[in-house]
Design a protein around this motif. Sequence first.
Motif, PDB file in Angstrom:
ATOM      1  N   VAL A   8       0.880  -1.183   0.000  1.00  0.00           N
ATOM      2  CA  VAL A   8       0.000   0.000   0.000  1.00  0.00           C
ATOM      3  C   VAL A   8       0.911   1.225   0.000  1.00  0.00           C
ATOM      4  O   VAL A   8       1.828   1.326   0.820  1.00  0.00           O
ATOM      5  N   LEU A   9       0.692   2.130  -0.952  1.00  0.00           N
ATOM      6  CA  LEU A   9       1.657   3.201  -1.199  1.00  0.00           C
ATOM      7  C   LEU A   9       1.460   4.374  -0.244  1.00  0.00           C
ATOM      8  O   LEU A   9       0.372   4.549   0.321  1.00  0.00           O
ATOM      9  N   PRO A  10       2.489   5.180  -0.045  1.00  0.00           N
ATOM     10  CA  PRO A  10       2.378   6.330   0.849  1.00  0.00           C
ATOM     11  C   PRO A  10       1.215   7.233   0.421  1.00  0.00           C
ATOM     12  O   PRO A  10       0.936   7.378  -0.771  1.00  0.00           O
ATOM     13  N   GLY A  11       0.552   7.816   1.395  1.00  0.00           N
ATOM     14  CA  GLY A  11      -0.571   8.703   1.101  1.00  0.00           C
ATOM     15  C   GLY A  11      -1.917   8.017   1.222  1.00  0.00           C
ATOM     16  O   GLY A  11      -2.964   8.670   1.195  1.00  0.00           O
ATOM     17  N   GLN A  12      -1.924   6.692   1.362  1.00  0.00           N
ATOM     18  CA  GLN A  12      -3.185   5.955   1.505  1.00  0.00           C
ATOM     19  C   GLN A  12      -3.482   5.729   2.981  1.00  0.00           C
ATOM     20  O   GLN A  12      -2.594   5.802   3.823  1.00  0.00           O
ATOM     21  N   GLU A  13      -4.755   5.423   3.248  1.00  0.00           N
ATOM     22  CA  GLU A  13      -5.107   5.043   4.622  1.00  0.00           C
ATOM     23  C   GLU A  13      -4.367   3.764   5.001  1.00  0.00           C
ATOM     24  O   GLU A  13      -3.990   2.981   4.134  1.00  0.00           O
ATOM     25  N   ARG A  14      -4.219   3.548   6.304  1.00  0.00           N
ATOM     26  CA  ARG A  14      -3.558   2.335   6.764  1.00  0.00           C
ATOM     27  C   ARG A  14      -4.337   1.107   6.282  1.00  0.00           C
ATOM     28  O   ARG A  14      -5.579   1.089   6.342  1.00  0.00           O
ATOM     29  N   PHE A  15      -3.624   0.110   5.844  1.00  0.00           N
ATOM     30  CA  PHE A  15      -4.246  -1.117   5.337  1.00  0.00           C
ATOM     31  C   PHE A  15      -5.005  -1.840   6.462  1.00  0.00           C
ATOM     32  O   PHE A  15      -4.503  -1.955   7.585  1.00  0.00           O
ATOM     33  N   VAL A  16      -6.200  -2.314   6.127  1.00  0.00           N
ATOM     34  CA  VAL A  16      -6.996  -3.073   7.104  1.00  0.00           C
ATOM     35  C   VAL A  16      -7.006  -4.542   6.678  1.00  0.00           C
ATOM     36  O   VAL A  16      -7.643  -4.902   5.683  1.00  0.00           O
ATOM     37  N   PRO A  17      -6.300  -5.410   7.390  1.00  0.00           N
ATOM     38  CA  PRO A  17      -6.319  -6.836   7.016  1.00  0.00           C
ATOM     39  C   PRO A  17      -7.740  -7.390   7.148  1.00  0.00           C
ATOM     40  O   PRO A  17      -8.418  -7.109   8.147  1.00  0.00           O
ATOM     41  N   TYR A  18      -8.164  -8.143   6.141  1.00  0.00           N
ATOM     42  CA  TYR A  18      -9.557  -8.611   6.163  1.00  0.00           C
ATOM     43  C   TYR A  18      -9.848  -9.469   7.402  1.00  0.00           C
ATOM     44  O   TYR A  18     -10.913  -9.369   8.019  1.00  0.00           O
ATOM     45  N   LEU A  19      -8.894 -10.298   7.797  1.00  0.00           N
ATOM     46  CA  LEU A  19      -9.137 -11.165   8.960  1.00  0.00           C
ATOM     47  C   LEU A  19      -9.353 -10.370  10.245  1.00  0.00           C
ATOM     48  O   LEU A  19      -9.959 -10.873  11.196  1.00  0.00           O
ATOM     49  N   SER A  20      -8.842  -9.126  10.259  1.00  0.00           N
ATOM     50  CA  SER A  20      -9.026  -8.317  11.470  1.00  0.00           C
ATOM     51  C   SER A  20     -10.469  -7.844  11.600  1.00  0.00           C
ATOM     52  O   SER A  20     -10.895  -7.478  12.691  1.00  0.00           O
ATOM     53  N   VAL A  21     -11.227  -7.847  10.498  1.00  0.00           N
ATOM     54  CA  VAL A  21     -12.661  -7.518  10.611  1.00  0.00           C
ATOM     55  C   VAL A  21     -13.530  -8.776  10.541  1.00  0.00           C
ATOM     56  O   VAL A  21     -14.681  -8.755  10.963  1.00  0.00           O
ATOM     57  N   ASP A  22     -12.978  -9.840   9.993  1.00  0.00           N
ATOM     58  CA  ASP A  22     -13.758 -11.074   9.848  1.00  0.00           C
ATOM     59  C   ASP A  22     -12.871 -12.276  10.218  1.00  0.00           C
ATOM     60  O   ASP A  22     -12.263 -12.906   9.346  1.00  0.00           O
ATOM     61  N   PRO A  23     -12.807 -12.618  11.509  1.00  0.00           N
ATOM     62  CA  PRO A  23     -11.910 -13.705  11.926  1.00  0.00           C
ATOM     63  C   PRO A  23     -12.305 -15.069  11.375  1.00  0.00           C
ATOM     64  O   PRO A  23     -11.524 -16.014  11.494  1.00  0.00           O
ATOM     65  N   GLU A  24     -13.485 -15.167  10.748  1.00  0.00           N
ATOM     66  CA  GLU A  24     -13.881 -16.477  10.199  1.00  0.00           C
ATOM     67  C   GLU A  24     -13.325 -16.714   8.792  1.00  0.00           C
ATOM     68  O   GLU A  24     -13.507 -17.779   8.221  1.00  0.00           O
ATOM     69  N   THR A  45      10.931 -12.609  -3.594  1.00  0.00           N
ATOM     70  CA  THR A  45      11.380 -13.984  -3.352  1.00  0.00           C
ATOM     71  C   THR A  45      10.419 -15.065  -3.867  1.00  0.00           C
ATOM     72  O   THR A  45      10.367 -16.152  -3.271  1.00  0.00           O
ATOM     73  N   PRO A  46       9.663 -14.822  -4.961  1.00  0.00           N
ATOM     74  CA  PRO A  46       8.647 -15.816  -5.337  1.00  0.00           C
ATOM     75  C   PRO A  46       9.238 -17.171  -5.715  1.00  0.00           C
ATOM     76  O   PRO A  46       8.586 -18.198  -5.547  1.00  0.00           O
ATOM     77  N   GLY A  47      10.484 -17.183  -6.186  1.00  0.00           N
ATOM     78  CA  GLY A  47      11.099 -18.457  -6.579  1.00  0.00           C
ATOM     79  C   GLY A  47      11.389 -19.362  -5.386  1.00  0.00           C
ATOM     80  O   GLY A  47      11.652 -20.553  -5.577  1.00  0.00           O
ATOM     81  N   LEU A  48      11.342 -18.812  -4.192  1.00  0.00           N
ATOM     82  CA  LEU A  48      11.658 -19.647  -3.017  1.00  0.00           C
ATOM     83  C   LEU A  48      10.445 -20.391  -2.481  1.00  0.00           C
ATOM     84  O   LEU A  48      10.559 -21.181  -1.528  1.00  0.00           O
ATOM     85  N   LYS A  49       9.290 -20.144  -3.060  1.00  0.00           N
ATOM     86  CA  LYS A  49       8.107 -20.984  -2.827  1.00  0.00           C
ATOM     87  C   LYS A  49       7.743 -21.148  -1.352  1.00  0.00           C
ATOM     88  O   LYS A  49       7.858 -22.249  -0.794  1.00  0.00           O
ATOM     89  N   THR A  50       7.338 -20.062  -0.749  1.00  0.00           N
ATOM     90  CA  THR A  50       6.783 -20.175   0.600  1.00  0.00           C
ATOM     91  C   THR A  50       5.712 -19.105   0.802  1.00  0.00           C
ATOM     92  O   THR A  50       5.950 -17.920   0.535  1.00  0.00           O
ATOM     93  N   ALA A  51       4.548 -19.539   1.226  1.00  0.00           N
ATOM     94  CA  ALA A  51       3.455 -18.624   1.563  1.00  0.00           C
ATOM     95  C   ALA A  51       2.840 -19.134   2.865  1.00  0.00           C
ATOM     96  O   ALA A  51       3.330 -20.110   3.463  1.00  0.00           O
ATOM     97  N   GLN A  52       1.785 -18.472   3.310  1.00  0.00           N
ATOM     98  CA  GLN A  52       1.181 -18.844   4.592  1.00  0.00           C
ATOM     99  C   GLN A  52      -0.339 -18.826   4.468  1.00  0.00           C
ATOM    100  O   GLN A  52      -0.899 -17.891   3.887  1.00  0.00           O
ATOM    101  N   ILE A  53      -0.976 -19.831   5.048  1.00  0.00           N
ATOM    102  CA  ILE A  53      -2.423 -19.767   5.284  1.00  0.00           C
ATOM    103  C   ILE A  53      -2.600 -19.366   6.741  1.00  0.00           C
ATOM    104  O   ILE A  53      -2.001 -19.976   7.633  1.00  0.00           O
ATOM    105  N   VAL A  54      -3.401 -18.342   6.977  1.00  0.00           N
ATOM    106  CA  VAL A  54      -3.628 -17.872   8.342  1.00  0.00           C
ATOM    107  C   VAL A  54      -5.098 -18.084   8.695  1.00  0.00           C
ATOM    108  O   VAL A  54      -5.999 -17.659   7.957  1.00  0.00           O
ATOM    109  N   LEU A  55      -5.303 -18.777   9.820  1.00  0.00           N
ATOM    110  CA  LEU A  55      -6.660 -19.081  10.306  1.00  0.00           C
ATOM    111  C   LEU A  55      -6.720 -18.687  11.783  1.00  0.00           C
ATOM    112  O   LEU A  55      -5.756 -18.922  12.519  1.00  0.00           O
ATOM    113  N   THR A  56      -7.821 -18.133  12.210  1.00  0.00           N
ATOM    114  CA  THR A  56      -7.866 -17.711  13.620  1.00  0.00           C
ATOM    115  C   THR A  56      -8.357 -18.816  14.554  1.00  0.00           C
ATOM    116  O   THR A  56      -8.222 -18.704  15.764  1.00  0.00           O
TER     117      THR A  56
END
Length: 384
Positions: free
Chosen positions: A210-226, A239-250
Amino acid sequence: MIRDLTDSEARAALPLKWGAVPQGTVPAWVAEMDFAPPPAVTAALTAAVGRGMLGYSCHPGTAQAADLNAAFRGFAERHWGWDVPADSSTPVGDVVTGLRLALDELCPPGPVVVPLPCYPPFRDVVALAGREAAYVGLDPDHDHDDRAAAALDLAAVEQHLEAGARTVLLCHPHNPLGRVAHRAELEALRDLVHAHGARVLVDEVHAPLVLPGQERFVPYLSVDPEAVLVTSHSKTFGTPGLKTAQIVLTDPEETQRLRALPIAANHGHSGLGMVAGAAAWRDSDLWLHALRSRLRVQAEDLRDLLAEHLPQARVRPLEATYLAWLDLRAYGVADPAAVALEHGVRLAPGHDYQPGLEGHVRLNLATSEQRLVQIVTRLAAALT
Ligand SMILES: Cc1ncc(COP(=O)(O)O)c(C=O)c1O
């Protein structure tokens, strides 16, 4: 602090982006930056390779994955004020793999709502998961100065939910439109989705951008923990060639169920990817700050260059990402990316993001100033 790669460095570092174009053609298509990665990431990887850390990555839930999780929690707290639940991330091979796994294992059966235009693999992932896609238009040709335009059409989402869709696949911030949804929009989506017993699957891989000048980013899970979040350090920290991402669940029980899946269902993440992720989330804030400032300047330069060389182009004000969405229909060329390629610049065609859409391209502006000038002047030569 942001170091531009020379052509030969970029060709060596980014085999997909640069390898897919002939010498002399400027690649501005796939979402990779022509910048050196953050020093902390390079140092952590160099040290890990020096230690010979080339074995299988650890199982989700063990020490290295816990470190990645802790680093992500710190990042989310510092940058977005989001208190991510402890031990809520499970490593996966990449974002696309994570979306597929989430559709297979975590999202209720039924059609999947997909806003269009979309990152092309969204459509493939839905099809591969054996789901029907229920498309909702984001209107890529709205009034570009009206921020409310290109927002998710909740009435259209509701129609699909009423017809049986049970998952909404959200890209937040949006690729290719570069738009960031605000809290009120996210809350309205959450209320709608919950009223229908449905679930949001959200891809936030572009959130740190999110670029400078925008409102602070709101992570979707912070409003909808489901919801189910899939994210990665890959797009932002190179680093996309290093093949690592995350699934986050509350929900810890759901996390345990995910981690208990057979290895064949989730085995693609790499140890080096986790090392890079921890260094990116934990030790690269100053670099990220410099990157965002640089991208803001690039976006302004792009607007100036377009005003000079392609005055009839319409470009969305970029709120996030380094991917500009251009409406070039005024030039009367159905496939501007194809014509641009003949003039030495590779762009991503708009119809990749929305089948049948003519006259649009996505332009990757994360490159040197000199190449950005070449990209625009060559595109102008192709269209005029
Ligand atoms: C929205 C979005 N999701 C996922 C990806 C790909 O991520 P990965 O390489 O981790 O699958 C991209 C790549 O550009 C993207 O823009």
